[in-house]
Design an enzyme around this catalytic site. Structure first.
Site, PDB file in Angstrom:
ATOM      1  N   ASP A 116       0.842  -1.200   0.000  1.00  0.00           N
ATOM      2  CA  ASP A 116       0.000   0.000   0.000  1.00  0.00           C
ATOM      3  C   ASP A 116       0.877   1.250   0.000  1.00  0.00           C
ATOM      4  O   ASP A 116       2.041   1.202   0.408  1.00  0.00           O
ATOM      5  CB  ASP A 116      -0.890   0.029   1.254  1.00  0.00           C
ATOM      6  CG  ASP A 116      -1.849  -1.152   1.295  1.00  0.00           C
ATOM      7  OD1 ASP A 116      -2.162  -1.695   0.226  1.00  0.00           O
ATOM      8  OD2 ASP A 116      -2.264  -1.522   2.417  1.00  0.00           O
TER       9      ASP A 116
HETATM   10  N1  URA Z   1      -1.181  -5.942   3.901  1.00  0.00           N
HETATM   11  C1  URA Z   1      -1.662  -4.676   3.930  1.00  0.00           C
HETATM   12  O1  URA Z   1      -2.686  -4.408   4.521  1.00  0.00           O
HETATM   13  N2  URA Z   1      -0.982  -3.743   3.261  1.00  0.00           N
HETATM   14  C2  URA Z   1       0.177  -3.978   2.602  1.00  0.00           C
HETATM   15  O2  URA Z   1       0.749  -3.059   2.029  1.00  0.00           O
HETATM   16  C3  URA Z   1       0.659  -5.290   2.591  1.00  0.00           C
HETATM   17  C4  URA Z   1      -0.029  -6.266   3.248  1.00  0.00           C
END
Ligand code: URA
Length: 242
Positions: free
Chosen positions: A106
């Site tokens: 993310d």
């Molecule tokens: N899980 C999440 O919630 N975000 C990420 O970036 C990776 C795994």
């Protein structure tokens, strides 16, 4: 069988220059193949053994490249984006054509991201059937209990048809004053926002999220956020043998 490649394609893949730029250099006589000035950009060369120079510099062809990036916040895991800077933008100075991130972190997640042009390796690492383990460090806005740890072990319900596969939740330290837990979480899947949704399922929000490893590949602590380096032979061999 020797697979031959067009000279302009080779030059462009080695240097990141466009086909028309490299064609112009060939026309100016600035490219040599096995010591002889190349006559035409569409001549065929053996990319594994021909000795090619451009502007006096010897080129070497790598079909696949592999970079370990310590992703900083604020970058999207994509090859291009209208609104945000992408993780590929961080590899400035490299030939980034055909490079893509293996999976997504993310925009606010930091840490290990593999960037390559090797679609087969990426496919293997992301395939649900391969169960490649990914470990994250997270700060959660709550105090993790033994029940939470057991729930992770059993399979968290994040509102999908099936429970998450068993995962490990390990407490690293607890900040009683703030009511926060620093944890390591290891999952073998890659569902959308999986860690944040798993944390929500035990009533907590993720305040900080950093990926530490993916399969055998471990984030190099010498890389500051935004820095990257090539994978070593050993790292690549271990990843491939998973
Ligand atoms: N899980 C999440 O919630 N975000 C990420 O970036 C990776 C795994």
């Amino acid at each position: 069988m020797v697979i031959k490649m067009r000279l302009d394609k080779y030059l462009s893949e080695c240097t990141g220059k466009t086909r028309s730029q490299v064609k112009a250099l060939v026309k100016k006589g600035l490219v040599t193949v096995d010591g002889v000035p190349a006559k035409s950009p569409d001549m065929k060369i053996d990319e594994t053994s021909s000795a090619v120079t451009m502007d006096g510099k010897t080129l070497s062809y790598e079909k696949y490249v592999y970079y370990m990036l310590n992703k900083p916040e604020g970058y999207v895991s994509a090859t291009n984006d209208n609104l945000h800077k992408t993780v590929i933008d961080l590899l400035s100075g490299e030939n980034t054509r055909d490079l893509f991130p293996v999976g997504r972190l993310d925009i606010d997640t930091v840490g290990l991201l593999l960037i390559t042009n090797d679609g087969a390796l990426s496919h293997d690492l992301l395939s649900p059937a391969k169960h490649v383990a990914k470990t994250y460090e997270a700060i959660l806005d709550g105090i993790v209990t033994d029940e939470d740890i057991t729930m992770f072990k059993t399979g968290v319900d994040i509102g999908e048809e099936k429970l998450c596969k068993p995962a490990t939740l390990k407490v690293v330290d607890i900040d009683e004053n703030k009511g926060h837990s620093r944890v390591y979480i290891t999952i073998t899947e890659g569902k959308f926002h999986q860690i944040k949704r798993m944390a929500n399922a035990i009533g907590m929000d993720v305040l900080f999220l950093k990926r530490l490893s993916m399969g055998s590949l471990v984030l190099d602590p010498a890389l500051s956020p935004g820095e990257y380096r090539r994978l070593t032979e050993d790292e690549l061999n271990s990843l491939r043998s998973k």
